[in-house]
Design a protein around this motif. Structure first.
Motif, PDB file in Angstrom:
ATOM      1  N   PRO A   9       0.816  -1.215   0.000  1.00 34.68           N
ATOM      2  CA  PRO A   9       0.000   0.000   0.000  1.00 34.68           C
ATOM      3  C   PRO A   9       0.859   1.279   0.000  1.00 34.68           C
ATOM      4  O   PRO A   9       0.446   2.294  -0.542  1.00 34.68           O
ATOM      5  CB  PRO A   9      -0.826  -0.126   1.279  1.00 34.68           C
ATOM      6  CG  PRO A   9      -0.959  -1.603   1.473  1.00 34.68           C
ATOM      7  CD  PRO A   9       0.370  -2.161   1.031  1.00 34.68           C
ATOM      8  N   ALA A  12       2.417   1.292  -3.916  1.00 39.94           N
ATOM      9  CA  ALA A  12       1.446   1.296  -5.026  1.00 39.94           C
ATOM     10  C   ALA A  12       0.835   2.685  -5.146  1.00 39.94           C
ATOM     11  O   ALA A  12       0.882   3.483  -4.204  1.00 39.94           O
ATOM     12  CB  ALA A  12       0.352   0.257  -4.777  1.00 39.94           C
ATOM     13  N   ARG A  17      -3.222   1.132  -4.954  1.00 48.19           N
ATOM     14  CA  ARG A  17      -2.968   1.427  -3.544  1.00 48.19           C
ATOM     15  C   ARG A  17      -4.247   1.219  -2.731  1.00 48.19           C
ATOM     16  O   ARG A  17      -4.233   0.600  -1.666  1.00 48.19           O
ATOM     17  CB  ARG A  17      -2.458   2.859  -3.372  1.00 48.19           C
ATOM     18  CG  ARG A  17      -2.186   3.226  -1.906  1.00 48.19           C
ATOM     19  CD  ARG A  17      -1.797   4.685  -1.701  1.00 48.19           C
ATOM     20  NE  ARG A  17      -2.841   5.553  -2.223  1.00 48.19           N
ATOM     21  CZ  ARG A  17      -2.656   6.462  -3.192  1.00 48.19           C
ATOM     22  NH1 ARG A  17      -1.474   6.638  -3.732  1.00 48.19           N
ATOM     23  NH2 ARG A  17      -3.658   7.198  -3.609  1.00 48.19           N
ATOM     24  N   SER A  21      -4.598  -1.576   0.075  1.00 43.56           N
ATOM     25  CA  SER A  21      -4.891  -1.109   1.440  1.00 43.56           C
ATOM     26  C   SER A  21      -6.113  -1.806   1.998  1.00 43.56           C
ATOM     27  O   SER A  21      -6.123  -2.250   3.164  1.00 43.56           O
ATOM     28  CB  SER A  21      -5.099   0.411   1.453  1.00 43.56           C
ATOM     29  OG  SER A  21      -3.917   1.080   1.117  1.00 43.56           O
TER      30      SER A  21
END
Length: 176
Positions: A9, A12, A17, A21
């Motif tokens: 996370p 990215a 992301r 996440s």
């Protein structure tokens, strides 16, 4: 050794992301394949959607794992093959049936027929015959279950091809 870097996370960007996440917050971590897929939010998102959708398949998990094993033997993705063999064992499939699935068959003629369909979808979908579909219906498979096989094969092609391109392989077994 992986050919592509794994993302987190923190590394990215954008949609990837956000997807990573969310996965990490729900599961604590993600596997090598998912973290590497994050290079493409389209691939990662598509994989996640298809994977979630296939969990709602009507086809029995013991059958879908055997189809996955047969396809991964053909495709050559050791990471996927190991994963599906582990899942088959967890689902209670006996070792002799796992071995038969590796060979693309089963001792049960109905299961052998649906595995054969999965392999035909993988190798030669144009070669599927009316007789093959009729035979599956005679074994008691519904149209929905037959269509589910297409989804199982598609998911296996995606994951196996991705892992092969990315260079992802099973961890060596220290007991070996």
């Amino acid at each position: 050794m992986s050919r592509l870097t794994q993302l987190t996370p923190a590394t990215a960007v954008g949609t990837s992301r956000d997807l990573l996440s969310d996965l990490v917050s729900r599961h604590g971590r993600v596997g090598d394949m998912v973290s590497t897929m994050a290079h493409s939010p389209a691939v990662l998102g598509g994989y996640l959607q298809l994977s979630r959708s296939m969990k709602r398949a009507k086809l029995n998990r013991k059958i879908s794992e055997r189809i996955s094993i047969a396809v991964q033997v053909q495709q050559g993705c050791g990471l996927c093959l190991d994963s599906h063999v582990d899942a088959a064992r967890a689902a209670g499939i006996e070792e002799d049936e796992i071995g038969l699935a590796r060979a693309g068959t089963s001792a049960d003629p109905a299961i052998a027929a649906i595995i054969a369909l999965g392999l035909r979808i993988y190798r030669d979908p144009q070669g599927i015959t009316d007789e093959q579909i009729l035979g599956l219906r005679e074994h008691g498979y519904s149209d929905r279950e037959i269509v589910d096989v297409v989804g199982i094969v598609a998911l296996n092609i995606l994951t196996g091809a991705f892992n092969l391109v990315a260079g992802l392989r099973p961890e060596p077994n220290p007991a070996s």
